[in-house]
Design an enzyme around this catalytic site. Structure first.
Site, short mmCIF file in Angstrom:
data_model
loop_
_atom_site.label_atom_id
_atom_site.label_comp_id
_atom_site.label_asym_id
_atom_site.label_seq_id
_atom_site.Cartn_x
_atom_site.Cartn_y
_atom_site.Cartn_z
N ASP A 281 -110.91 -33.23 -115.74
CA ASP A 281 -111.32 -32.97 -114.36
C ASP A 281 -112.51 -32.01 -114.40
OD1 ASP A 281 -111.55 -32.95 -111.62
OD2 ASP A 281 -109.42 -32.70 -111.24
C1 NOJ Z 1 -112.19 -32.52 -108.83
C2 NOJ Z 1 -111.04 -33.34 -108.36
O1 NOJ Z 1 -109.82 -32.73 -108.74
C3 NOJ Z 1 -111.04 -34.76 -108.85
O2 NOJ Z 1 -110.04 -35.47 -108.18
C4 NOJ Z 1 -112.39 -35.38 -108.68
O3 NOJ Z 1 -112.36 -36.73 -109.11
C5 NOJ Z 1 -113.40 -34.58 -109.46
N1 NOJ Z 1 -113.44 -33.23 -108.92
C6 NOJ Z 1 -114.80 -35.17 -109.45
O4 NOJ Z 1 -115.42 -34.94 -108.23
#
Ligand code: NOJ
Length: 739
Positions: A281
């Protein structure tokens, strides 16, 4: 196995991967493991040290980095022309010409925004959910996106957690069904067709178990809970063909999910033999430092890569440190090669080497088409959940009654997009008033906001009350704004925000019938509102057609038929509240009454144990009766299939859809079992007066669970079974499973 699946390795692809890998320098390999959002990219500023975080940037930096082969993937781009430009730099400008993976947060639609995923799940219609995912893939892929960070398959049992909006709710079985449906929708056009996107079920794993419903918070659960509750939707998504996943922000019992050998290596690679790609993430590799798990960014890179995170999203740990770690012997080159292999495999399977570019004229043709808008309406309609309809107040007859429309969400468009609607546009949205005007034209009442959506601002109860007094029926449009749910949007108070409840109190005091339209990204705690409402229609953040869907339901063009997929508490103090709880050694009598007689029971003194509205609950404009529940066999072996039959009758005056739900309880186990577990459901459409014998089947193998030794198996013994309209009711019988 479906042809779009990543779960079988294709020898021809593997040969191409091996050949390309053989030509790559270590720098080029590491570049493939680096993912950057062009929105925020700049190479580390040397004056701030090599580990500085990326910040807003100049386009030139990105160009140079792509040409140098130091970026393997970009994400959250908007325009086909921009993606083509980046792909050209990679394909024509870099030494080996490896195309980029282009990721995107397409969570419930790209430009055509569908209801939030929690609302889509409330349709209990996997076919419809699959079609919305396919439509999102169609629009996204036309802009050059080939990989999307969805579905979010985190089981969530705490409505304080804002990200409950992004998933299917509290239940494991339904979570698996919805996860698989979305993966099919994203991928089943054929990955290399240019019209599909690779799915990325997330967040691996147990993110939804964040303590106290606070985002990114600690998760400390047993391995059994991990295997039984949080992992199955991922397995279902992989079995449906998903070839990537995203490692989560949270820790699991002391070990961060983005450096967790148990989940990322033992389970994913060894037990499941899954060959897909793991992307971290956003900065979750870097965050191993504040977690207190890695000493510095280099250590973070080592821990994440060796646990099984292949690609570093925005963390810069891999780009900055993997080469040194290899040189020092702290990471074997083979580990880097394996991660690169997984990236290249996805790129080959997507056909990017054959066709890295998109036809820039296509996006306009496939975006926000009449078909997409019709699907958005169908989804918004199907996600409506009727929670109350006293005296059959709904449906209304257009023009027959004088309406007042009150509430701060009556004219809102922006809020109806819901969280994670990066590419959606307010101008595409129909507000509740737009929907009402479609029926009432010039005779539609002028809405009165009454109060701001949140905070104390202007409170105009007098005007609202006067309008209510002058009307026959009041439509109150209240709930949460778009900015109260989603990532990092957690709440401790789950009532109506701001002074909305005070507004409702003032209007309710007029004694006029109240139709409450509730717009929200999560289950709310609204016992007073539910009491005051004559009719209560839950419409969520339902996407671009929310307003029209609501008007269609209010005026009876359609009948709401959605069902809750997360329990609605009576009180915040009940949270976490979910139907599949354990019985305990001192179960409350009945449902827990909130009376003192419940002393020495697992109950509260001041509230019942039951929710205000249970999982599976939802009314429609007709009623159904259940009778004659029977099982074909009441003694079954492990290889058998249970067959349950029940007769459902539409005993009301309108056509309607019933969601027949099958629950079981395993009475005695090597570990204790929930009081009920959903194991199947069926949608049954019946005309007034019509009856149908409905059959549901459950393979006995689906009754398996993670036993005392952490192995999943069916244990022989007695079971109860219910067929009914929600998790707290239904006809009951029993059966036995033999060894
Ligand atoms: C953080 C989020 O937790 C995730 O779900 C998302 O896909 C990513 N950022 C990318 O933006």
């Amino acid at each position: 196995m479906a042809s779009y699946s990543f779960n079988t390795l294709d020898p021809a692809t593997e040969a191409r991967v091996a050949e390309l890998l053989g030509q790559m320098t270590l720098t080029e390999k590491i570049g493939q493991l680096n993912q950057i959002s062009p929105l925020v990219f700049t190479p580390p500023d040397p004056s701030q040290g090599v580990d500085a975080r990326p910040t807003f940037s100049m386009r030139q930096d990105l160009d140079d980095e792509i040409r140098a082969g130091r970026i393997g993937s970009i994400f959250n781009t908007r325009e086909a022309s921009f993606v083509n430009r980046c792909q050209r730099l990679a394909v024509e400008g870099s030494r080996l010409g490896i195309p980029l993976l282009v990721g995107g947060d397409v969570i419930h639609g790209f430009r055509t925004i569908f209801p939030i995923p929690l609302a889509l799940a409330a349709t209990w219609d996997p076919d419809l959910v699959e079609r919305t995912a396919r439509a999102a893939a169609e629009e996204a892929s036309a802009t050059g996106v080939d990989w999307i960070f969805a579905p979010m398959v985190d089981i969530a049992r705490d409505p304080r957690w804002g990200r409950i909006a992004e998933g299917a709710g509290e239940d494991v079985y339904l979570g698996c069904v919805m996860a698989a449906a979305q993966v099919r929708g994203f991928q089943s056009q054929g990955l290399a067709s240019g019209r599909a996107v690779a799915a990325c079920p997330k967040h691996f794993v147990a993110y939804g178990a964040a303590e106290a419903g606070r985002d990114y918070n600690t998760v400390d659960i047993s391995e059994r809970a991990l295997r039984e509750i949080y992992l199955p939707p991922f397995k279902a998504a992989f079995d449906a063909g998903a070839g990537s996943t995203m490692s989560a922000f949270n820790e699991i019992a002391g070990v961060p999910a983005s450096a967790n050998p148990l989940t990322l290596t033992t389970i994913l690679r060894e037990e499941w033999a899954w060959p897909g790609l793991v992307v971290s993430d956003y900065e979750s590799v870097r965050e191993l430092i504040p977690h207190g798990f890695a000493a510095d960014l280099k250590d973070a890179g080592r821990l994440a890569l060796s646990a099984g995170v292949d690609m570093d999203m925005m963390g810069m740990a891999y780009l900055n440190h993997l080469a040194d770690l290899v040189a020092e012997g702290a990471l074997p080159l083979a580990a880097i090669d394996e991660a690169v292999r997984r990236v290249l495999r996805l790129k080959f399977r997507l056909g990017l080497f054959e066709q890295p570019y998109v036809d820039e004229s296509v996006a306009a043709q496939v975006t926000l088409t009449e078909g997409q808008r019709a699907l958005a309406l169908e989804a918004a309609q199907a996600s409506l959940v009727l929670l109350k309809n006293q005296g059959s107040l709904l449906p209304l007859k257009p023009g027959a009654q004088r309406l007042a429309v009150i509430g701060p969400l009556a004219e809102s468009r922006h809020d109806l997009l819901g969280c994670w609607s990066l590419f959606g546009e307010e101008g595409d949205v129909e507000s509740v008033m737009d929907g009402l005007r479609a029926y009432l034209g010039d005779t539609a009442p002028a809405p009165i906001a009454g109060c701001p959506l949140r905070g104390d601002g202007d409170f105009e109860a007098e005007a609202a009350v006067a309008a209510a007094e002058a009307a026959d029926i009041v439509v109150l449009v209240v709930g949460e704004g778009q900015d109260l749910s989603g990532e990092a949007h957690c709440r401790t108070q789950l009532g109506l925000p701001g002074r909305q409840q005070a507004l409702v109190d003032a209007v309710a005091a007029t004694g006029k019938p109240l139709v409450v339209v509730l717009l929200t990204g999560r289950p709310l705690v609204i016992p007073e509102l539910a009491e005051q409402a004559t009719a209560l229609l839950l419409a969520w953040h339902g996407g671009i057609r929310t307003g029209r869907a609501i008007a269609d339901a209010l005026f009876g063009a359609i009948a709401p038929a959605g069902r809750l997929t997360a329990s609605w508490p009576r009180h915040q103090g009940q949270i976490p509240l979910y139907y599949a709880h354990k019985n305990t050694g001192r179960p409350a009598r009945g449902a827990g009454t909130g009376q003192f007689v419940e002393f020495f029971r697992s109950a509260y003194l001041d509230a019942p144990n039951t929710p205000l509205f249970p999982f599976g609950y939802g009314l429609t404009y007709t009623q159904f009766a259940y009778r004659d529940l029977a099982l074909d066999a009441t003694t079954l072996g492990p290889a058998d299939t249970l067959t349950a039959r029940v007769t459902i009758s539409n005993i009301g005056e309108r056509a309607g859809v019933e969601i027949v739900q099958l629950y079981v309880r395993d009475l005695v186990g090597s570990v204790t079992r929930p009081v009920r577990e959903l194991k199947g459901f069926a949608r049954v459409a019946l005309e007034p007066g019509e009856s149908r014998r409905v059959t549901l089947t459950v393979p006995v193998a689906d009754l398996a669970y993670v036993g005392a030794d952490l192995q999943r198996r069916v244990e022989p013994g007695g079971f109860e079974l219910w067929l009914g309209p929600d998790a707290l009711s239904g006809l009951e019988t029993d059966f036995n499973v033999m060894a």
